[in-house]
Design an enzyme around this catalytic site. Structure first.
Site, mmCIF file in Angstrom:
data_model
loop_
_atom_site.group_PDB
_atom_site.id
_atom_site.type_symbol
_atom_site.label_atom_id
_atom_site.label_comp_id
_atom_site.label_asym_id
_atom_site.label_seq_id
_atom_site.Cartn_x
_atom_site.Cartn_y
_atom_site.Cartn_z
ATOM 1 N N ARG A 133 1.696 6.588 4.217
ATOM 2 C CA ARG A 133 2.595 5.502 3.809
ATOM 3 C C ARG A 133 4.027 5.923 4.133
ATOM 4 N NH1 ARG A 133 0.055 1.513 1.247
ATOM 5 N NH2 ARG A 133 -1.812 1.931 0.018
ATOM 6 N N ASP A 188 -6.543 -6.172 0.779
ATOM 7 C CA ASP A 188 -5.914 -7.133 -0.143
ATOM 8 C C ASP A 188 -5.888 -8.561 0.414
ATOM 9 O OD1 ASP A 188 -5.399 -4.821 -1.558
ATOM 10 O OD2 ASP A 188 -3.345 -4.639 -0.849
ATOM 11 N N MET A 217 -9.167 -3.808 -7.056
ATOM 12 C CA MET A 217 -7.895 -3.634 -6.313
ATOM 13 C C MET A 217 -7.401 -4.967 -5.752
ATOM 14 S SD MET A 217 -7.952 -0.147 -4.119
ATOM 15 C CE MET A 217 -7.396 1.406 -4.814
ATOM 16 N N ARG A 231 -16.064 -1.772 -22.491
ATOM 17 C CA ARG A 231 -16.026 -0.647 -21.551
ATOM 18 C C ARG A 231 -15.293 -1.080 -20.288
ATOM 19 N NH1 ARG A 231 -17.507 1.654 -25.405
ATOM 20 N NH2 ARG A 231 -19.276 3.057 -25.689
HETATM 21 O O1 F6P Z 1 -3.161 -2.069 -0.069
HETATM 22 C C1 F6P Z 1 -4.417 -1.512 -0.263
HETATM 23 C C2 F6P Z 1 -4.510 -0.869 -1.610
HETATM 24 O O2 F6P Z 1 -5.786 -0.301 -1.748
HETATM 25 C C3 F6P Z 1 -4.190 -1.769 -2.787
HETATM 26 O O3 F6P Z 1 -5.271 -2.602 -3.125
HETATM 27 C C4 F6P Z 1 -3.834 -0.752 -3.839
HETATM 28 O O4 F6P Z 1 -2.956 -1.307 -4.803
HETATM 29 C C5 F6P Z 1 -3.129 0.318 -3.054
HETATM 30 O O5 F6P Z 1 -3.564 0.183 -1.719
HETATM 31 C C6 F6P Z 1 -3.409 1.727 -3.514
HETATM 32 O O6 F6P Z 1 -2.584 2.575 -2.800
HETATM 33 P P1 F6P Z 1 -2.768 4.146 -2.670
HETATM 34 O O7 F6P Z 1 -3.922 4.395 -1.747
HETATM 35 O O8 F6P Z 1 -1.491 4.623 -2.085
HETATM 36 O O9 F6P Z 1 -3.062 4.662 -4.030
#
Ligand code: F6P
Length: 357
Positions: free
Chosen positions: A74, A136, A178, A275
């Protein structure tokens, strides 16, 4: 002769390799003298000149392979204009690598942030083509992104598994899905998995409505309830907070994520056992599903054709079942969210699914 650079940036997903294979196969079919430079770990490889000349064997046998053979990282768009710790100008460094290799085009696979940087590089005069990747499904201008269907299958399987244990124990179960700030994945997985309650960011929830829906099921003699909760779900009260206030609230919260907060409130208000299951990054793992393999073959082939036509500065998207070249300047920086009044949500409500509103 064509010299192409390729990189994968941002969070990984299942069909990145399938998409790269599509591009390279689509080009090698028509270009005799083809050089493909693969940059390691996303934009990092382009910034620091970390790359390798790839051969056709690198793209053989990867259609079914999850993750990315190039690695990813990233590199936030907002930091692209900020020099690194050694004072290096990242944008100039990327341009330098591109020109040093005398590339005809840079193929960039990634999500929203990646797309913004791709557009920045276009503005800086580089030939770029973007392929829309993310579980997403939130990229504006394409009906679907690759990774979404594969992740959807995993999220749906998770809810399926939870069903049997929830029914045996008469428990309330929350499955956290997610999707970052949008609800595509939890919405579709919730419907496909038969969840009774679905909470997504686009429809802020009222916890009392959630409790009412659980109580209604209990009165109907249904001992268990399953909630599909988006990782970005938000209560009606929290939706009124400013970005800064919300950040501060989340920082102070004793709950690791929104699902645990919903669970605690439901336990308190119903006296029921709750849960929480968080499949997390499993949703991005493993092999791409058949749908994503086909989608990426199409997107990759269409990207190859755009390169052959020397038509750059676009995202290759899927619109009404056809691949299209969409100018990056039209889509960069826009987010595709779920319309709370869309037909799918209306029909989900019609069959009794509660959205907490
Ligand atoms: O954008 C893809 C994603 O998996 C999202 O769904 C999630 O919020 C984010 O990336 C998680 O990011 P990382 O892998 O940096 O924890």
């Amino acid at each position: 002769m064509k010299r192409i650079g390729i990189l994968t940036s941002g969070g990984d997903c299942q069909a990145l390799n399938a998409a790269m294979r599509g591009v390279v196969k689509g080009l090698s079919h028509s270009v005799d003298d083809l050089e493909i430079y693969g940059f390691y770990d996303g934009y990092k490889g382009l910034i620091y000149g970390n790359y390798r000349l790839l051969t056709s064997s690198d793209f053989s046998g990867i259609l079914t392979k999850g993750g990315t053979i190039l690695g990813t990282s990233r590199q936030p768009f907002k930091l692209m204009r900020v020099p690194d710790e050694n004072g290096l100008d990242k944008v100039e460094a990327m341009k330098h690598t591109y020109h040093k290799l005398n590339l005809d085009c840079l193929v960039i696979l990634g999500g929203n942030g990646t797309q913004k940087t791709a557009n920045l590089l276009r503005e800086e005069g580089l030939n770029v083509i973007h392929l829309p990747k993310t579980i997403d499904n939130d990229i504006w201008g394409t009906d679907i992104t690759f990774g979404f269907q594969s992740a959807l299958n995993i999220a749906t399987d998770t809810i399926d598994y939870i069903h049997t244990t929830a029914a045996s124990h008469n428990r309330v179960f929350i499955v956290e899905i997610m999707g970052h700030k949008v609800g595509w994945l939890p919405l579709h997985a919730g419907i496909a998995g038969g969840a009774d309650i679905i909470l997504i960011p686009e429809i802020p929830y009222n916890i009392n409505k959630v409790v009412e829906a659980i109580d209604k099921r209990t009165k109907q003699g249904k001992g268990f309830t399953i909630l599909a909760v988006a990782e970005g779900a938000i209560s009606k009260q929290d939706a009124k907070l400013s970005k800064k206030e919300l950040k501060a609230k989340i920082k102070k919260s004793k709950y690791p994520s929104v699902s645990y907060e919903v669970a605690a409130l439901v336990e308190e208000k119903t006296g029921r056992e709750v849960r929480v299951t968080v499949p997390g990054h499993m949703q991005r793992g493993g092999s791409p599903c058949a749908f994503d393999r086909v989608l990426c073959t199409q997107l990759g082939a269409a990207a190859a054709q755009a390169i052959l036509d020397e038509d750059y500065g676009c995202m290759i998207g899927m619109v009404n079942g056809r691949t299209e070249r969409i100018p990056l300047e039209e889509v960069a920086g826009k987010l595709k969210t779920v319309d709370p009044d869309c037909q799918l949500i209306q029909e989900a409500k019609q069959i009794g699914i509660c959205f907490g509103d």
